[in-house]
Design a protein around this motif. Structure first.
Motif, PDB file in Angstrom:
ATOM      1  N   THR B  17       0.831  -1.206   0.000  1.00 27.82           N
ATOM      2  CA  THR B  17       0.000   0.000   0.000  1.00 27.82           C
ATOM      3  C   THR B  17       0.867   1.259   0.000  1.00 27.82           C
ATOM      4  OG1 THR B  17      -1.603  -1.265   1.268  1.00 27.82           O
ATOM      5  CG2 THR B  17      -1.932   1.107   1.167  1.00 27.82           C
TER       6      THR B  17
ATOM      7  N   ASN C 319      -5.316  -8.269  -1.096  1.00 32.78           N
ATOM      8  CA  ASN C 319      -4.898  -6.881  -0.905  1.00 32.78           C
ATOM      9  C   ASN C 319      -5.516  -5.901  -1.892  1.00 32.78           C
ATOM     10  OD1 ASN C 319      -3.137  -7.523   1.233  1.00 32.78           O
ATOM     11  ND2 ASN C 319      -1.628  -8.269  -0.221  1.00 32.78           N
ATOM     12  N   ILE C 322      -7.161  -2.528  -0.488  1.00 29.08           N
ATOM     13  CA  ILE C 322      -6.271  -1.592   0.199  1.00 29.08           C
ATOM     14  C   ILE C 322      -5.254  -1.008  -0.773  1.00 29.08           C
ATOM     15  CG2 ILE C 322      -4.664  -3.350   1.045  1.00 29.08           C
ATOM     16  CD1 ILE C 322      -4.920  -1.602   3.744  1.00 29.08           C
ATOM     17  N   ILE C 323      -4.849  -1.831  -1.772  1.00 22.42           N
ATOM     18  CA  ILE C 323      -3.907  -1.312  -2.761  1.00 22.42           C
ATOM     19  C   ILE C 323      -4.605  -0.275  -3.645  1.00 22.42           C
ATOM     20  CG2 ILE C 323      -2.623  -1.933  -4.851  1.00 22.42           C
ATOM     21  CD1 ILE C 323      -1.700  -4.434  -3.378  1.00 22.42           C
ATOM     22  N   GLY C 326      -4.732   2.789  -1.708  1.00 23.23           N
ATOM     23  CA  GLY C 326      -3.407   3.404  -1.694  1.00 23.23           C
ATOM     24  C   GLY C 326      -3.153   4.178  -2.978  1.00 23.23           C
TER      25      GLY C 326
END
Lengths: 141, 217, 352
Positions: B17, C319, C322-323, C326
């Motif tokens: 992230t 993920n 959340i990626i 981001g």
């Protein structure tokens, strides 16, 4: 697909060793037997080698078998599956193979001794046999 | 939660992230910058050809400097190509990308990866030794250079140990390897490793400018 | 009935010849990599020993561990262990029930105080006062503490009693814990596996009966002799891993050729057990040999380490969200940064 035979299963030897491949462990074992025999003659000390404790290839085992050969004595013991006891061409060197009830090898040993322990009749069993036979003769006679 | 669970779980999630956040932040921030106005008359109408041309020519030693730069550039190429082969050719890595993106491609044999890793490690050590021993280069180097080197070196070294099962238990080695990658991901956008994207932007910008002015590229 | 004094006499009493006993010792010594001469010494020591009193408590479990030891093939070498111990309490195997069974256990605990071996299978629920598993109105937690007090040593059989196992898996509704989470002042040996290999259970018990102590344990309490190597270390498919040859699905060319199952989520590289060498069902095969990856059942928290089919080198969590967040955050931050820079640029331009 309704038949299992249609599944094309190909089994190839997964081991990295070639059938002729020797790991060198067979040679080491043969020399260990030599040392154990010398010790047995000079001190009377029994010796044993657990063949499962060393990685041996099929060729290693074949070399051991061919070198040690079959001697004068061979016996089978029937307790929870078979146990094969074979003397090699070198007197006092015994090859003992223990099988489970299903016929798998569960232990494989080389022993250096006059008679392997498992062949001898245990003294307590002899004593109990005497009692049983005595009971039988007493009861019938 | 054991170390491997932590590495494969939260550590990777947050590192990835931070990685995408940092990359997009820096790229968007740079690309949206105001261009300074150019009042000169353009010699060439389309400038993107020059951008591509300069990206290519600057990636190759210039004849005049070849003797002086050949060694450093060769070693640089060796470990860059090595890293690409390792990252995208090793089967467990492809599984990693498959889990993230769904894309799959064929893997290289492990022997090729092992050899490449060894060469890459050697090349990385050579560039570090050169950086430490070359007086000018040493003067130019700061923390960023050394730390960027470390976070590149660590995943390759720990990866090799993991594959060889050498030095510790496999789960520990794998966890350390993944954590070293997490560290790389976190550092990547904020240090000199960002050159992997910016090198093309800066060269492309220069190339486009040269093309417009009609300068030789 | 008068129980014979020594183990040797006891064996003869139940019709087990001393030769079969010697064979058992030979096989167990070989399994545990003891020096080959140890079998005879083991047999001699055992035949003079008193039968080891064993109390077996079953807690939050499925009885698979007992099944593994008792229901494999009949009769087996592994079952010889039952000739060597005096199993004073085992809910599945005992004939007695109710008060009679309870009092047999209490009697054994009193007469062999400080000497009996306590075997536990199943995890111990601790939530809400341990009400989720009780026997005769006593919670597993209280029973364990009571029985552990007089035990010479404790053997946790199976992953549940060793590490909490499946009851301990997220979200662990009963607050299940392992034996070693509760008992801190006794030697505890973990024999994990779901279930453990029968020979491993028998071998470790035989070791205790012979030597009167537990074998050498690793950092999470497992006997090193059986749990020193990973499945992967001893796997016959290992050469394919080293060559980078992997099965990609369960029915592709690689799977048919018997290639490595790493990509199909095999946990062999992180699982310490003896399956690859001792094997299952009387030595027939083990999971990988049958074409399925290792689940890692003898490791702590094996149920919570992601899908059984997720390769070890991949992230555990999904993920994507959340990626994506981001990325959006990065774009926003970049836009703000660029906006500020532009303002600054204009400012400088105006100054000029």
């Amino acid at each position: 697909m309704n038949n299992l035979t249609h599944i094309n299963v190909k089994v190839i030897n997964p081991l990295p060793f070639q059938p002729a491949g020797l790991s060198g462990n067979a040679d080491a074992i043969l020399h260990e037997i030599l040392a154990l025999l010398e010790a047995f003659i000079s001190t009377g000390q029994n010796g044993a080698i657990d063949l499962h404790s060393l990685p041996l290839t099929a060729a290693d085992l074949e070399l051991l078998r061919a070198t040690l050969g079959d001697g004068e004595v061979s016996a089978r013991i029937h307790v929870i599956g078979n146990t094969e006891v074979r003397e090699t061409t070198y007197p006092g060197v015994w090859w003992l193979t223990y099988y489970s009830d299903e016929g798998n090898v569960v232990a494989d040993l080389l022993e250096v001794t006059t008679v392997p322990e498992i062949l001898k009749a245990p003294a307590e069993d002899v004593r109990e046999g005497l009692v049983r036979l005595g009971d039988l003769l007493g009861a019938t006679g | 939660m054991d170390l491997l669970q932590f590495a494969r779980g939260p550590a990777l999630t947050w590192a990835a992230t931070v990685f995408v956040f940092g990359i997009t932040w820096r790229l968007v921030g740079i690309l949206l910058l105001q261009r300074s106005p150019d009042f000169s008359e353009a010699r060439n109408a389309t400038s993107w050809l020059g951008a591509i041309k300069l990206i290519v020519t600057r990636s190759w030693p210039r004849r005049e400097f070849r003797q002086r730069t050949l060694f450093a550039q060769s070693v640089g190429y060796i470990f860059h190509i090595g890293l690409v082969i390792i990252v995208f050719g090793f089967a467990p890595h492809i599984l990693f990308f498959k889990a993230l993106t769904g894309l799959v491609w064929p893997n290289l044999p492990s022997a090729v990866i092992n050899l490449t890793s060894a060469i890459t490690l050697a090349a990385l050590i050579v560039v570090l030794v050169r950086r430490l021993s070359h007086p000018v280069l040493r003067l130019l180097s700061n923390f960023d250079d050394y730390f960027s080197w470390l976070v590149t070196f660590a995943p390759v070294a720990t990866g090799m140990l993991t594959v060889a099962h050498f030095g510790a238990r496999y789960e520990t080695l794998l966890a350390i390897h993944i954590l070293s990658v997490a560290l790389l991901l976190v550092w990547f956008p904020f240090g000199k490793l960002m050159h992997s994207a910016l090198v093309f932007i800066s060269r492309g910008t220069t190339g486009a400018l040269f093309e417009r002015k009609g300068a030789s590229i | 009935m008068n129980e014979p004094d020594t183990l040797g006499a006891g064996l003869a009493h139940s019709g087990v010849s001393r030769r079969s006993f010697l064979k058992f010792c030979t096989v167990m010594a070989s399994l545990m990599a003891l020096p080959p001469g140890a079998a005879q010494a083991m047999a001699a020591a055992l035949s003079q020993a008193k039968r080891q009193s064993v109390i077996w408590l079953s807690f939050q479990e499925c009885t698979g561990c007992v099944e593994s030891l008792t229901r494999s093939f009949d009769p087996t070498l592994e079952q010889m262990i039952f000739e060597m111990i005096s199993l004073d309490y085992q809910e599945t195997l005992q004939a007695a029930a109710g008060e009679a069974a309870e009092s047999a256990r209490d009697e054994a605990m009193k007469s062999s105080y400080g000497k009996y071996l306590l075997i536990v299978d199943g995890s111990i629920p601790t939530k809400d006062g341990g009400v989720y598993s009780t026997v005769a109105g006593v919670s597993n937690h209280d029973r364990l503490i009571d029985a552990a007090r007089g035990a010479a040593a404790i053997v946790a059989v199976g992953t549940c009693s060793s590490y909490g196992g499946i009851p301990h898996a997220n979200p662990n509704p009963t607050g299940a814990v392992s034996v070693s989470d509760i008992i801190k002042d006794k030697p505890i040996m973990n024999v994990p596996g779901c279930p453990p290999i029968p020979s491993v259970i028998a071998g470790t018990l035989a070791y205790f009966v012979t030597y009167g102590k537990l074998p050498e344990l690793d950092h999470i309490g497992r006997p090193k002799v059986f749990y020193a190597d990973t499945i992967h270390d001893r796997c016959y498919r290992r050469p394919f891993y080293d060559q980078g040859k992997f099965a990609k699905t369960f029915d592709d060319e690689g799977a048919r050729n018997g290639w490595c199952l790493y990509e199909l989520g095999c946990k062999g590289p992180t699982t310490y057990n003896a399956c690859a060498t001792i094997k299952w069902n009387g030595g027939v095969s083990y999971p990988i040999e049958s074409g399925h990856g290792c689940l890692g059942c003898s490791e702590p928290n094996f149920w919570d380490k992601g899908s059984f089919y997720r390769p070890l080198s991949t992230p555990l969590a999904d993920n994507a969200h959340i990626i994506a967040a981001g990325t959006l955050g990065g774009i926003a931050a970049g836009a703000v940064a660029a906006g500020l820079s532009r303002k600054h640029q204009t400012h400088i331009g105006e100054e000029k």
